[in-house]
Design a protein around this motif. Structure first.
Motif, PDB file in Angstrom:
ATOM      1  N   VAL A   1     -38.465  36.542  13.525  1.00  0.00           N
ATOM      2  CA  VAL A   1     -38.934  37.703  12.763  1.00  0.00           C
ATOM      3  C   VAL A   1     -40.269  38.185  13.319  1.00  0.00           C
TER       4      VAL A   1
ATOM      5  N   VAL B   1     -40.668  31.668   5.273  1.00  0.00           N
ATOM      6  CA  VAL B   1     -40.146  32.864   5.942  1.00  0.00           C
ATOM      7  C   VAL B   1     -40.130  34.040   4.963  1.00  0.00           C
ATOM      8  N   ARG B   2     -39.696  33.809   3.732  1.00  0.00           N
ATOM      9  CA  ARG B   2     -39.688  34.872   2.725  1.00  0.00           C
ATOM     10  C   ARG B   2     -41.095  35.423   2.507  1.00  0.00           C
TER      11      ARG B   2
ATOM     12  N   ARG C   1     -36.385  30.936  12.436  1.00  0.00           N
ATOM     13  CA  ARG C   1     -36.153  32.261  11.846  1.00  0.00           C
ATOM     14  C   ARG C   1     -37.473  33.016  11.705  1.00  0.00           C
ATOM     15  N   ARG C   2     -38.529  32.312  11.307  1.00  0.00           N
ATOM     16  CA  ARG C   2     -39.827  32.977  11.174  1.00  0.00           C
ATOM     17  C   ARG C   2     -40.324  33.450  12.537  1.00  0.00           C
TER      18      ARG C   2
ATOM     19  N   ASP D   1     -34.172  34.989   2.565  1.00  0.00           N
ATOM     20  CA  ASP D   1     -34.286  33.820   3.436  1.00  0.00           C
ATOM     21  C   ASP D   1     -34.370  32.547   2.596  1.00  0.00           C
TER      22      ASP D   1
ATOM     23  N   ARG E   1     -34.996  39.417   4.940  1.00  0.00           N
ATOM     24  CA  ARG E   1     -35.644  38.100   4.998  1.00  0.00           C
ATOM     25  C   ARG E   1     -36.635  37.933   3.842  1.00  0.00           C
TER      26      ARG E   1
ATOM     27  N   ALA F   1     -32.909  35.117  13.602  1.00  0.00           N
ATOM     28  CA  ALA F   1     -33.585  35.419  12.335  1.00  0.00           C
ATOM     29  C   ALA F   1     -32.626  35.375  11.151  1.00  0.00           C
TER      30      ALA F   1
END
Length: 89
Positions: A47, A76-77, A43-44, A71, A67, A27
């Motif tokens: 998370v 993802v953000r 990464r998503r 991120d 994040r 992540a």
């Protein structure tokens, strides 16, 4: 390919405390460049797994906040921001 690998780990080894660090590392540090819009950022996925399988872990909320703010991937953000809103009611 990494997104598939972490999904398989999460599916077959649910709630394994030792895997938290693996998901956390992904992540924070996975530096994938998506080649197609259809690909999901690892990464998503990491998370999502952490939120679902480790909601009470002491590093989950700080990770989510990080994040949401930092991120490099907008998707993802936004996902992290939406999850924070849900957690905060």
């Amino acid at each position: 390919m990494r997104n598939v690998a972490i999904q398989v780990l999460a599916k077959h080894f649910k709630y394994q405390p030792d895997l938290f660090d693996t998901y956390y590392h992904c992540a924070i540090n996975d530096c994938v460049e998506l080649k197609e819009n259809l690909e999901t950022n690892p990464r998503r996925i990491a998370v999502e797994i952490i939120i679902k399988q480790y909601p009470q872990h002491s590093q989950t909320l700080p990770l989510l906040r990080d994040r949401a703010e930092n991120d490099p991937d907008e998707e993802v953000r936004e996902y992290a921001q939406n999850q924070l809103r849900q957690w905060q009611g």
